[in-house]
Enzyme design. Structure first.
Site, PDB file in Angstrom:
ATOM      1  CE1 TYR A  53     -38.853  30.188   3.013  1.00  0.00           C
ATOM      2  CE2 TYR A  53     -39.994  31.256   4.803  1.00  0.00           C
ATOM      3  CZ  TYR A  53     -39.751  31.120   3.458  1.00  0.00           C
ATOM      4  OH  TYR A  53     -40.405  31.930   2.566  1.00  0.00           O
ATOM      5  CG  HIS A 111     -42.718  27.996  -0.960  1.00  0.00           C
ATOM      6  ND1 HIS A 111     -41.991  27.692   0.165  1.00  0.00           N
ATOM      7  CD2 HIS A 111     -42.294  29.224  -1.325  1.00  0.00           C
ATOM      8  CE1 HIS A 111     -41.170  28.693   0.446  1.00  0.00           C
ATOM      9  NE2 HIS A 111     -41.340  29.631  -0.444  1.00  0.00           N
TER      10      HIS A 111
END
Ligand SMILES: NC(=O)c1ccc[n+]([C@@H]2O[C@H](COP(=O)([O-])OP(=O)(O)OC[C@H]3O[C@@H](n4cnc5c(N)ncnc54)[C@H](OP(=O)(O)O)[C@@H]3O)[C@@H](O)[C@H]2O)c1
Length: 280
Positions: A53, A111
């Site tokens: 991010y 992830h």
């Protein structure tokens, strides 16, 4: 300021994961730091970020600006699949901590699965990182039923969570059941279907009956089943809206009705992504 105990939690292998958290994907720079700070002041005690991010620095800034004690906030970050070889994983975890300016995170997740690196090697490294004290708990994200089974068999530390897409328009019953069999909590990403819930007539009707918004009904539908939610917003007023989901209850009939909204094509995040060549 509300202590962590005031936020309802889901427990998994000793982890106490607050049922509501702030998602931070796509929040950048000052907006990100401000939203994290504001969320914590309002009573959020769970923040979700990831190395992908590109905002771990700002998440750390928001944490410190809020003045909330470190131990009162549940911080999750995630390792990107291109860093799943053991040496890379350890380095990625340390770099995340240095960007966050924390000595550990509460939860460190893989992830997405990476079929190009043996899962056993990656999990070995993830468990080692936990034993080194860099993460209090570890888990996975976007793992299918088969991968959850494989991961549980391979890991020598408990996996506490599978973070997956869950909202009223997607049926995740099988993977949720698999996680529950092994004591993994579910953390729902895209829990308001990226704002799509606001356009649904059933959710609008149920929302009107409770004096709530469709987004609140969507979040309530999940937390009422013990699923943690991490809605993201860039608007301060929506932080309070998304938090106000613990003062009403959906009836059994409403739960069934909302459960029927799941349909093929309801998924938002493309699963084909899990085979992305960009990871290597
Ligand atoms: N593990 C993974 O692979 C993965 C994948 C995707 C996401 N995530 C995590 O999950 C978090 C949440 O998922 P997401 O960002 O995909 O989707 P989401 O939280 O379902 O939706 C965010 C969008 O919904 C809007 N929204 C938020 N609250 C609302 C409300 N009360 N009413 C109407 N609209 C509302 C926001 O707009 P405004 O900003 O205008 O409010 C934003 O555009 C992410 O931020 C990230 O932390 C993880």
């Amino acid at each position: 300021m509300a202590p962590l105990a005031a936020t309802p939690v889901v427990e998994a292998h000793g982890a106490r994961i607050p049922l509501i958290g702030l998602g931070t994907w796509d929040l950048r720079g000052r907006t990100c730091a401000r939203m994290v700070d504001e969320a914590l002041r309002l009573g959020y005690r769970h923040i979700d970020t990831a190395e992908l991010y590109d905002n771990e620095r700002e998440v750390g800034e928001g944490l410190r600006a809020s003045g909330i004690e470190r131990d009162e906030v549940f911080v999750t970050t995630k390792v990107w699949p291109s860093h799943f070889s053991p040496r890379e994983l350890e380095r990625a975890a340390k770099e995340s901590l240095s960007r966050l300016r924390l000595t550990d995170v509460d939860l460190l997740l893989l992830h997405w699965p990476n079929p190009r690196i043996p899962l056993g090697e990656t999990l070995g490294a993830l468990c080692k990182v936990k034993r080194m004290g860099l993460a209090r708990h570890i888990g996975v994200s976007n793992f299918t039923v088969a991968l959850v089974e494989e991961a549980v068999a391979l890991a020598d530390e408990p996996l506490v969570c599978n973070q997956i897409e869950v909202h009223p328009f997607i049926d995740q019953a099988k993977v949720i059941a698999a996680c529950r069999r092994h004591g993994l909590a579910i953390v729902a990403y895209s829990p308001v279907a990226r704002g799509g819930v606001a356009r649904d007539k059933v959710l609008a009707r149920v929302a009107a009956a409770h004096g709530k918004s469709a987004a609140q009904v969507s979040l309530r539908f999940l937390v009422q089943r013990g699923i943690a939610v991490i809605p993201r917003t860039s608007r301060p007023q929506r932080l309070s809206e998304n938090l106000a989901i613990f003062d009403f209850e959906l009836t059994a009939t409403e739960m069934v009705e909302i459960g029927r909204l799941a349909h093929r094509g309801g998924r938002i995040v493309d699963y084909a992504y899990s085979g992305s060549p960009d990871w290597d």
